[in-house]
Design a protein around this motif. Structure first.
Motif, short mmCIF file in Angstrom:
data_model
loop_
_atom_site.label_atom_id
_atom_site.label_comp_id
_atom_site.label_asym_id
_atom_site.label_seq_id
_atom_site.Cartn_x
_atom_site.Cartn_y
_atom_site.Cartn_z
N THR A 157 33.30 43.62 26.80
CA THR A 157 34.60 43.51 27.44
C THR A 157 35.71 43.33 26.41
N ARG A 212 36.32 46.44 30.89
CA ARG A 212 34.87 46.27 30.71
C ARG A 212 34.22 47.64 30.53
N TYR A 229 24.93 44.77 39.85
CA TYR A 229 26.17 44.22 39.28
C TYR A 229 27.08 43.70 40.39
N ARG A 233 28.04 39.79 40.89
CA ARG A 233 29.34 39.48 40.27
C ARG A 233 30.54 39.53 41.21
N GLN A 234 30.40 40.19 42.34
CA GLN A 234 31.59 40.40 43.19
C GLN A 234 32.30 39.09 43.54
N GLN A 237 34.74 37.12 40.92
CA GLN A 237 35.97 37.74 40.43
C GLN A 237 37.15 36.79 40.34
N TYR A 248 37.57 33.92 31.87
CA TYR A 248 37.24 34.49 33.18
C TYR A 248 36.00 35.36 33.03
N GLU A 250 34.18 36.85 35.06
CA GLU A 250 34.27 38.08 35.85
C GLU A 250 35.71 38.28 36.28
N TRP A 253 38.47 42.84 39.69
CA TRP A 253 38.33 44.29 39.50
C TRP A 253 39.60 45.00 39.98
#
Ligand SMILES: [Zn+2]
Length: 398
Positions: A157, A212, A229, A233-234, A237, A248, A250, A253
Motif C-alpha cells: 500500500t 493498494r 479479501y 476486510r470490508q 474500512q 488505517y 483498511e 474503498w
C-alpha cells in the motif's frame, strides 16, 4: 522594494507555467523494457496454477519484487480453498483439450455480462491436458497438480499523506491455468500492477490518498481470493487502529480497478475462424463497467476518468469505454464500490467469442507476443497510472 517583489512574482509565475506536470513525469517512468522483464519474470513459474508450489513461489517472488521497489509494507490475505482444478482424466469429461485453431462455433444467443454477439465465433476453452504443451521444460514446471488447502495472496500500500483513511484498489490476478506461462492471462495485468507499485513507491512521489496494489489468487477458480479479501476486510474500512495512531489498516474503498489480459487485440476471427498474427492498428484498451450493477452510475463515471487519462497521457493506443464488465475480480466489488476492469478487448462480446486464441491455452507463453502486444499492455499501464495519480492526488516532492 516594489520592483524586487514584482520580479519575484514574475519568477514565481514563470515557474508555475513551466512546472512539469507530475502525472506526465510519473507516466514517463513506466518503462517498456521493464514491463516486459516483469512479465518474463512471472513466466518462470509456468502457468502459476493456484494450489501448487509454483503458485506459492510466484507469490513469494511478487512480494520480494514489491519490497525491492520500495513498497515495503507488504501483507498477505490467507484463506482456504477446498476445490480442485485438475482431477483424474476419467472424471474430467471431453471438454479438456486445446481449442482447435480455426474452429468456428455456432454464435450464442446471449453473452455473459451482456452485449450482443456479432461476427464469427471461434473456439474457446480451458486446456486441461499437460501433454499439449510442446516445450518439455515448461511441461515439467507445470507438472504438479493443485491440492485443496490454505491459499495466500499479497498486497502492498502507498499510504496517503492527507487522507490515509481512503484508498483506491489496483488489482490483477496472479494465478493462471492452461499449461502455458499465463503470460497474457494474467502476467500482463500482474506486471502492470507491479510496475505501478514501483512508480508510486519512488521516494519523491507523494499522494493525498492511499493506493493498494493487490495480486489476487484463485481468480480462475471463481474469485475466491477477492471474495476472501472482501469478507475479511470490508467491515474494517476507514477505522483507525490503534485509536489515535493515524494508522488505517483498511482504508475506505474509493474504487476497484482490475487488469486482466492486457496485450492481444488482433481483431475478430475471420470467416474461417483464424486470427491475424499482427496487433491490429486500431487496437484499444477496453475499460468496462457493469451497467446492471448497483453502482453502475458511479462506476461509469470512474471509467470515463480513465478514458480521459488515456487521451491525455497514453502514447500509442486509445481507450474505449464499455458497459459489460464481467468475469474478473472487479465483479465481487461492483455492488460495494465503483468498479471497472481494463482489458485488451471486451470480455463478453470479444474475448468470449474467441478473439484471443491463446486464452487458457498452452500457447499463452512469453514467446508468442511481439512488441506491439507488449506495447498495448504498457498503454494500459499509462492509462491507469495517470488516472490513479490524478484521483489520489499525486505530487512530486522537490
Ligand atoms: Zn484472467
Amino acid at each position: 522594494m516594489i520592483k524586487i517583489t514584482g520580479t519575484f512574482i514574475l519568477i514565481a509565475l514563470l515557474q508555475t507555467a513551466s512546472a512539469p506536470d507530475p502525472v506526465a513525469t510519473m507516466v514517463g517512468r513506466l518503462d517498456f523494457a521493464k514491463y516486459k522483464e516483469t512479465i518474463k519474470g512471472l513466466t518462470q513459474f509456468g502457468d502459476r496454477r493456484q494450489g501448487t508450489d509454483r503458485n506459492r513461489a510466484a507469490v513469494d517472488w511478487i512480494e520480494a519484487q514489491l519490497k525491492s521497489y520500495g513498497c515495503t509494507n507488504t501483507e498477505r490475505i490467507r484463506y482456504e480453498y477446498a476445490g480442485q482444478q485438475i482431477r483424474p482424466a476419467a472424471l474430467r469429461g471431453a471438454n479438456g483439450g486445446a481449442a482447435p485453431a480455426g474452429a468456428v462455433r455456432p454464435t450464442p444467443s446471449t453473452i455473459e455480462g451482456g452485449g450482443r454477439p456479432r461476427g464469427v465465433r471461434a473456439a474457446t476453452g480451458v486446456n486441461l491436458d499437460p501433454l499439449l504443451q510442446p516445450d518439455l521444460k515448461l511441461r515439467e514446471i507445470n507438472a504438479q497438480p493443485d491440492a485443496p488447502g490454505p491459499r495466500e495472496e499479497v498486497f502492498c500500500t502507498k499510504i496517503g499523506t492527507t487522507h490515509p483513511e481512503e484508498m483506491y484498489i489496483v488489482g490483477a490476478h496472479m494465478d493462471g491455468h492452461g499449461y502455458g506461462e499465463a503470460a497474457n492471462d494474467d502476467g500482463s495485468g500482474t506486471a502492470l500492477v507491479m510496475e505501478l507499485a514501483r512508480v508510486f513507491s519512488s521516494t519523491d512521489v507523494q499522494t493525498d490518498r492511499s493506493i493498494r496494489f493487490i495480486l489476487w489468487n484463485n481468480e480462475e477458480t471463481g474469485y475466491q481470493g477477492s471474495l476472501a479479501y472482501i469478507s475479511q476486510r470490508q467491515a474494517l474500512q476507514g477505522k483507525e487502529n490503534p485509536a489515535g495512531s493515524g494508522k488505517y489498516p483498511e482504508p475506505k474503498w474509493l474504487g476497484m480497478i482490475q487488469h486482466d489480459m492486457m496485450m492481444f487485440d488482433h481483431g475478430a476471427p475471420r470467416a474461417d475462424g483464424t486470427i491475424s498474427k499482427e496487433q491490429r492498428p486500431e487496437a484499444d484498451v477496453n475499460v468496462e463497467f457493469q451497467v446492471n450493477s448497483t453502482l453502475a452510475e458511479q462506476s461509469q463515471t470512474l471509467a470515463w476518468i480513465f478514458e480521459k487519462a488515456n487521451e491525455k497521457y497514453a502514447t500509442d493506443y486509445p481507450a474505449s469505454v464499455g458497459s459489460h464488465m464481467t468475469n474478473t475480480d472487479s465483479g465481487p466489488f461492483q455492488a460495494i464500490v465503483p468498479a471497472i476492469s481494463l482489458r485488451e478487448a471486451e470480455r463478453g462480446t470479444q474475448i468470449g467469442l474467441g478473439w484471443d486464441p491463446q486464452w487458457h491455452q498452452p500457447t499463452d507463453v512469453f514467446a508468442t507476443y511481439d512488441d506491439k502486444d507488449f506495447r498495448l499492455g504498457l498503454n494500459a499501464a499509462q492509462t491507469t497510472l495517470a488516472a490513479v495519480a490524478q484521483l489520489a492526488g499525486a505530487a512530486l516532492k522537490k
